[in-house]
Scaffold this motif. Structure first.
Motif, PDB file in Angstrom:
ATOM      1  N   THR A  33      19.530 -24.586 -15.169  1.00 19.48           N
ATOM      2  CA  THR A  33      18.135 -24.200 -15.392  1.00 19.48           C
ATOM      3  C   THR A  33      18.032 -22.800 -15.993  1.00 19.48           C
ATOM      4  N   LYS A  34      18.783 -21.864 -15.459  1.00 20.39           N
ATOM      5  CA  LYS A  34      18.747 -20.495 -15.994  1.00 20.39           C
ATOM      6  C   LYS A  34      19.194 -20.457 -17.453  1.00 20.39           C
ATOM      7  N   PHE A  40       8.315 -32.612 -12.538  1.00 21.75           N
ATOM      8  CA  PHE A  40       9.496 -32.125 -11.823  1.00 21.75           C
ATOM      9  C   PHE A  40       9.327 -32.241 -10.308  1.00 21.75           C
ATOM     10  N   TYR A  41       8.121 -31.949  -9.826  1.00 23.14           N
ATOM     11  CA  TYR A  41       7.873 -32.028  -8.381  1.00 23.14           C
ATOM     12  C   TYR A  41       7.975 -33.470  -7.867  1.00 23.14           C
ATOM     13  N   GLU A  72       5.240 -26.249 -24.133  1.00 22.11           N
ATOM     14  CA  GLU A  72       5.822 -27.592 -24.166  1.00 22.11           C
ATOM     15  C   GLU A  72       7.317 -27.531 -24.483  1.00 22.11           C
ATOM     16  N   LYS A  73       7.718 -26.590 -25.316  1.00 25.71           N
ATOM     17  CA  LYS A  73       9.150 -26.410 -25.570  1.00 25.71           C
ATOM     18  C   LYS A  73       9.875 -25.998 -24.288  1.00 25.71           C
ATOM     19  N   LEU A  74       9.248 -25.123 -23.513  1.00 26.13           N
ATOM     20  CA  LEU A  74       9.829 -24.714 -22.239  1.00 26.13           C
ATOM     21  C   LEU A  74       9.969 -25.919 -21.312  1.00 26.13           C
ATOM     22  N   TYR A  75       8.931 -26.719 -21.255  1.00 25.66           N
ATOM     23  CA  TYR A  75       8.956 -27.953 -20.454  1.00 25.66           C
ATOM     24  C   TYR A  75      10.097 -28.871 -20.900  1.00 25.66           C
ATOM     25  N   LEU A  76      10.272 -29.039 -22.201  1.00 29.77           N
ATOM     26  CA  LEU A  76      11.333 -29.905 -22.715  1.00 29.77           C
ATOM     27  C   LEU A  76      12.721 -29.338 -22.445  1.00 29.77           C
ATOM     28  N   ARG A  77      12.831 -28.022 -22.381  1.00 28.43           N
ATOM     29  CA  ARG A  77      14.124 -27.430 -22.032  1.00 28.43           C
ATOM     30  C   ARG A  77      14.449 -27.683 -20.555  1.00 28.43           C
ATOM     31  N   LEU A  78      13.439 -27.660 -19.708  1.00 28.67           N
ATOM     32  CA  LEU A  78      13.661 -28.008 -18.308  1.00 28.67           C
ATOM     33  C   LEU A  78      13.993 -29.496 -18.168  1.00 28.67           C
ATOM     34  N   TYR A 110      17.480 -20.948 -23.756  1.00 28.09           N
ATOM     35  CA  TYR A 110      18.104 -21.622 -24.905  1.00 28.09           C
ATOM     36  C   TYR A 110      17.058 -21.850 -26.003  1.00 28.09           C
ATOM     37  N   ASP A 111      17.467 -21.693 -27.241  1.00 29.11           N
ATOM     38  CA  ASP A 111      16.592 -21.944 -28.388  1.00 29.11           C
ATOM     39  C   ASP A 111      15.350 -21.036 -28.380  1.00 29.11           C
ATOM     40  N   THR A 112      15.512 -19.807 -27.883  1.00 27.87           N
ATOM     41  CA  THR A 112      14.413 -18.838 -27.892  1.00 27.87           C
ATOM     42  C   THR A 112      14.934 -17.505 -28.427  1.00 27.87           C
ATOM     43  N   ASP A 113      14.022 -16.562 -28.587  1.00 28.94           N
ATOM     44  CA  ASP A 113      14.411 -15.220 -29.022  1.00 28.94           C
ATOM     45  C   ASP A 113      14.870 -14.347 -27.862  1.00 28.94           C
TER      46      ASP A 113
END
Length: 474
Positions: free
Chosen positions: A400-401, A157-158, A442-448, A406-409
């Protein structure tokens, strides 16, 4: 490296063509028809090359630029490899190989910018800056995001890069039949990878141009490695990437000057003055100086001829004719740069751009520097970029927010749920396909990545329209 491997016809998903016995196209010509029939390619008509949010009908868009690069790349391929064949520089090369090479280069020119976000190169800069400014402030599940992601994930991302996004789009995001994107040949995909390094391997001081930027994301490491191992271009550029880069440089350096004169950013007189006074000292030797001075003299000659013919706008006529002349000069120079360094290029050890080792280096530098001073550093362009920046800031904040939860609890707001509903179904499908079985970070990374995927897929017009709609502007 050898051309048997470099012209690898492998695709991620294999298919049989035996049922179409009348189809005499080679595999790379089939790629061409996949590209021009795609929505991703058509969207380039509403992405600006230099002038963000400009609605004039003269200046280049990403589409017209890509068509020019495609034409130049194919021409360079013909010039270069006929020379190599004629002078016996590679005994394993055949005329059939040249046809394939030219098909690859023609296709590569069409897709080399297909991953770029809206609003020109400014868009890439803004995405990088936004993540550098905001990612370390965001939290997920009570922890800072920059503590959850690996260094390579963060650096993706950077150091966000349109080149890496192109590989991602073509192999995963462009949903046609399945999750394999356009399913293009590996040779074509390798040709558009200008920088075969990850975001943690960037080294602008290495002296090798391949290390200047990143060429693939952590999310796409497996497909990248499969591509380079299949073609044999491991830890180096594919030879055709040098030709594509030269075609791109020639196209934008000459077009930027033509567009700048047409839109009044620089006059004929100022262009001629700067060419005469500013850049002679940049010439490395007498032959380079001779090529440069000959080009400047041509500009004066074209102006005199336009005056003699009574053309109403001799300045613009002279510049337009001169641009065509300069394109021919730089094409010949780039071809020389490749053929004279063929051995090093095929060994994977050549570290520079083709024009940089040719007699056209000073001329190419002058064009780029003049465009930078009179166009990219102008108040008018700054105003357009500030307007584009407002759109980016709004969209990246909102998306981003929403994507993080998304796709989490974790609980998401009604607005965040609705925002995710407007994200392209193709990108959501890709996320769900490639996030299965992955660890939480990695799921968080893919959501970003889902955010950058969606933004990069936008045209200038759609981004502006979405911004106005979501912010309640009439």
């Amino acid at each position: 490296m050898n051309w048997k491997n470099l012209l690898c016809e492998k695709r991620r998903r294999s298919y049989s063509t035996t049922s179409v016995s009348t189809d005499t196209r080679n595999e790379f010509q089939r790629d061409y028809h996949r590209i021009i029939g795609s929505a991703s390619f058509r969207r380039l008509q509403d992405k600006t090359q230099v002038f963000p949010l400009d609605r004039g009908d003269f200046v280049r868009t990403r589409l017209t630029h890509s068509l020019e690069v495609s034409s130049f790349a194919k021409s360079l391929g013909q010039m270069i490899f006929r020379n190599i064949l004629q002078y016996g520089k590679d005994k394993d090369l055949s005329y059939e190989d040249i046809d394939k090479i030219c098909s690859v280069l023609e296709c590569a020119g069409l897709i080399h910018d297909i991953g770029n976000p809206p609003f020109g190169h400014f868009g890439e800069d803004y995405v990088r800056d936004w993540f550098r400014k905001n990612l370390n402030k965001l939290e997920f599940g009570g922890k800072k995001i920059d503590e959850l992601l690996t260094p390579q994930m963060l650096n993706d991302f950077y150091h966000f890069e349109g080149n890496a996004q192109a590989l991602r789009l073509l192999t995963k995001l462009h949903f046609l039949v399945d999750e394999n994107g356009m399913n293009l040949t590996y040779t074509l995909l390798n040709t558009i990878i200008k920088y075969p390094v990850s975001s943690t391997e960037i080294n602008k001081k290495s002296g090798n141009i391949k290390d200047k930027k990143m060429g693939y994301y952590y999310a796409d490491k497996d497909i990248f490695e499969d591509i380079v191992n299949s073609t044999g271009a491991v830890d180096c550029r594919h030879p055709l990437a040098f030709i594509l880069e030269a075609a791109d440089d020639i196209a934008y350096k000459t077009a930027d000057i033509e567009d700048a004169v047409k839109k009044g950013f620089v006059s004929y007189g100022q262009l001629l003055y700067d060419l005469k006074k500013e850049y002679i000292a940049k010439c490395a030797d007498n032959e380079e100086c001779e090529e440069y001075c000959k080009a400047v003299k041509k500009l004066e000659d074209y102006y005199s001829q336009a005056n003699e013919k009574g053309i109403s706008s001799p300045e613009q006529n002279a510049v337009q004719r001169w641009i065509i002349y300069v394109q021919g000069v730089l094409l010949r120079c780039a071809a020389f740069g490749f053929t004279s360094n063929y051995k090093e290029i095929m060994e994977g050890s050549f570290p520079k751009e083709l024009l940089a080792v040719s007699h056209g280096n000073a001329l190419a530098f002058a064009l780029g520097d003049i465009a930078s001073r009179y166009v990219f550093q102008s108040k008018d362009i700054f105003k357009l970029e500030i307007a584009a920046g407002e759109i980016y800031e709004f969209l990246l904040n909102k998306l981003t927010k929403a994507a993080m939860v998304y796709d989490t609890d974790l609980e998401s707001s009604a607005i965040e749920q609705r925002i995710m509903k407007i994200v392209s179904e193709n990108y959501i499908r890709a996320y769900k396909t490639y996030s299965k079985g992955k660890q939480e970070n990695e799921k968080l990374y893919l959501r970003l990545m889902l955010v950058t995927d969606f933004v990069c897929g936008m045209t200038d017009g759609y981004a502006q329209k979405l911004y106005r709609e979501l912010s309640g502007i009439e």
